[in-house]
Write a protein that holds these residues in place. Sequence first.
Motif, PDB file in Angstrom:
ATOM      1  N   LEU A 157       0.826  -1.205   0.000  1.00 58.81           N
ATOM      2  CA  LEU A 157       0.000   0.000   0.000  1.00 58.81           C
ATOM      3  C   LEU A 157       0.861   1.256   0.000  1.00 58.81           C
ATOM      4  N   ALA A 158       1.930   1.234   0.783  1.00 57.83           N
ATOM      5  CA  ALA A 158       2.810   2.404   0.876  1.00 57.83           C
ATOM      6  C   ALA A 158       3.453   2.744  -0.466  1.00 57.83           C
ATOM      7  N   GLY A 159       3.545   1.737  -1.360  1.00 55.30           N
ATOM      8  CA  GLY A 159       4.164   1.969  -2.654  1.00 55.30           C
ATOM      9  C   GLY A 159       3.222   2.453  -3.726  1.00 55.30           C
ATOM     10  N   VAL A 160       1.926   2.559  -3.415  1.00 56.14           N
ATOM     11  CA  VAL A 160       0.946   3.031  -4.395  1.00 56.14           C
ATOM     12  C   VAL A 160       1.097   4.540  -4.584  1.00 56.14           C
ATOM     13  N   ALA A 161       0.982   4.997  -5.797  1.00 53.73           N
ATOM     14  CA  ALA A 161       1.123   6.429  -6.090  1.00 53.73           C
ATOM     15  C   ALA A 161       0.117   7.250  -5.285  1.00 53.73           C
ATOM     16  N   ASN A 162       0.600   8.366  -4.734  1.00 52.44           N
ATOM     17  CA  ASN A 162      -0.183   9.348  -3.982  1.00 52.44           C
ATOM     18  C   ASN A 162      -0.594   8.890  -2.582  1.00 52.44           C
ATOM     19  N   VAL A 163      -0.137   7.709  -2.139  1.00 53.98           N
ATOM     20  CA  VAL A 163      -0.393   7.318  -0.748  1.00 53.98           C
ATOM     21  C   VAL A 163       0.567   8.075   0.154  1.00 53.98           C
ATOM     22  N   ASP A 164       0.028   8.784   1.122  1.00 54.53           N
ATOM     23  CA  ASP A 164       0.834   9.603   2.022  1.00 54.53           C
ATOM     24  C   ASP A 164       1.363   8.785   3.196  1.00 54.53           C
ATOM     25  N   LEU A 211      -6.829  -3.800  10.391  1.00 52.86           N
ATOM     26  CA  LEU A 211      -7.381  -2.803   9.478  1.00 52.86           C
ATOM     27  C   LEU A 211      -6.268  -1.859   9.079  1.00 52.86           C
ATOM     28  N   LEU A 212      -5.952  -1.831   7.783  1.00 55.99           N
ATOM     29  CA  LEU A 212      -4.943  -0.928   7.247  1.00 55.99           C
ATOM     30  C   LEU A 212      -5.638   0.229   6.549  1.00 55.99           C
ATOM     31  N   ARG A 213      -5.145   1.444   6.780  1.00 62.10           N
ATOM     32  CA  ARG A 213      -5.735   2.621   6.138  1.00 62.10           C
ATOM     33  C   ARG A 213      -4.652   3.368   5.377  1.00 62.10           C
ATOM     34  N   ALA A 214      -4.860   3.464   4.060  1.00 61.96           N
ATOM     35  CA  ALA A 214      -3.926   4.188   3.200  1.00 61.96           C
ATOM     36  C   ALA A 214      -4.485   5.584   2.952  1.00 61.96           C
ATOM     37  N   THR A 261      -6.016  -1.671  -8.161  1.00 60.43           N
ATOM     38  CA  THR A 261      -5.169  -2.234  -9.224  1.00 60.43           C
ATOM     39  C   THR A 261      -3.996  -2.989  -8.626  1.00 60.43           C
ATOM     40  N   MET A 262      -3.355  -2.420  -7.622  1.00 55.89           N
ATOM     41  CA  MET A 262      -2.209  -3.062  -6.990  1.00 55.89           C
ATOM     42  C   MET A 262      -2.592  -4.396  -6.356  1.00 55.89           C
ATOM     43  N   LEU A 263      -3.686  -4.439  -5.615  1.00 52.15           N
ATOM     44  CA  LEU A 263      -4.112  -5.676  -4.954  1.00 52.15           C
ATOM     45  C   LEU A 263      -4.406  -6.762  -5.987  1.00 52.15           C
ATOM     46  N   ASN A 264      -4.994  -6.360  -7.099  1.00 51.65           N
ATOM     47  CA  ASN A 264      -5.320  -7.318  -8.157  1.00 51.65           C
ATOM     48  C   ASN A 264      -4.052  -7.831  -8.845  1.00 51.65           C
ATOM     49  N   GLN A 265      -3.149  -6.925  -9.174  1.00 47.21           N
ATOM     50  CA  GLN A 265      -1.927  -7.328  -9.871  1.00 47.21           C
ATOM     51  C   GLN A 265      -1.063  -8.239  -9.014  1.00 47.21           C
ATOM     52  N   LYS A 266      -1.029  -7.990  -7.703  1.00 49.88           N
ATOM     53  CA  LYS A 266      -0.181  -8.797  -6.806  1.00 49.88           C
ATOM     54  C   LYS A 266      -0.941  -9.959  -6.177  1.00 49.88           C
TER      55      LYS A 266
END
Length: 320
Positions: free
Chosen positions: A247-254, A267-270, A284-289
């Motif tokens: 999640l941390a590697g997804v674009a625009n995640v702070d 529970l993870l919150r991005a 998209t990331m969860l699906n690809q991985k």
Amino acid sequence: MAVLVEADRLRKTFGPIIAVEEISLKVSQGEVLGFLGPNGAGKSTTMKMLTGFLAPDGGSARICGIDVAERPKAAKACIGYLPEGAPAYGEMTARAFLHFIAELRGYQGDACGARVHAATMRTGLEEVLDQKIDTLSKGFKRRVGLAQAILHDPPVLIMDEPTDGLDPNQKHLVRKLITDMAKDKAIIVSTHILEEVEAVCTRAIVIDRGRIVADGTAEDLMQRMPYHNAVAVRVDANKADAISAALAGVANVDKVDRKTLPDGQILLRAAPKPGTTVASGVATMLNQKSLAVYEMYVERGKLDDVFRQITSQEGRGRNA
């Protein structure tokens, strides 16, 4: 749309207490303004000055362009006012009271009866019209107060806690009535029920200690919360580290926060960077991985949280 309600630097003190301090606002035709604030913030005092029931110590108010202090009768003729508690003559029946109000508004004969009938039908009072007001439930008393406020079909409606004491069905009726009337009027609704703001208001003002501390749509206010538009995913504890890193590697995640749930899941919150969204990227990331999660949803800021943030002692410090 025409501006129908204007306040310019309204100020009111009671001895050493500053109840309202230089409040300025405008409400146009077609707007429903939610007026929010903690008890003692100055909401009722502001509305009493707007309606001419209380003289300000400073500033001015105009209704439909009419100065309330200079031409009070003309200004009040343009207002429907539902005050806190909606005082009425308890020994009168609801029908007699509404006829009395219609006559005070200048209606006579058939016109008087037509106005009472229209207000009665819109507020659902038919079954209690011939009961004394003192015998009515709190909800029906509130609806009698609402009926007298809309009886003359005013261009401006100012209502203090209009759904106070109403059951869920009655609240729905009043909210629908406000929505139906909104296109032709400027409406101010003071309320403690924040869901009401989301349901009927096009804009909200938060007042605290006599000053305006926030002004915007419900969505604008909710965006103040750090987790507005955050993506939450519920995962197994043994997968939390891997999914958190992804999640941390997804674009625009702070940032990514975690919370352990009562059943042991995580529970993870991005949270997105300001002005961005990350839901599509996370999906998209969860699906690809091929990362399996139990649940995924986008969080929205809550008006309750915004309200507490703005008006709490800590929030006041930040605003200062």
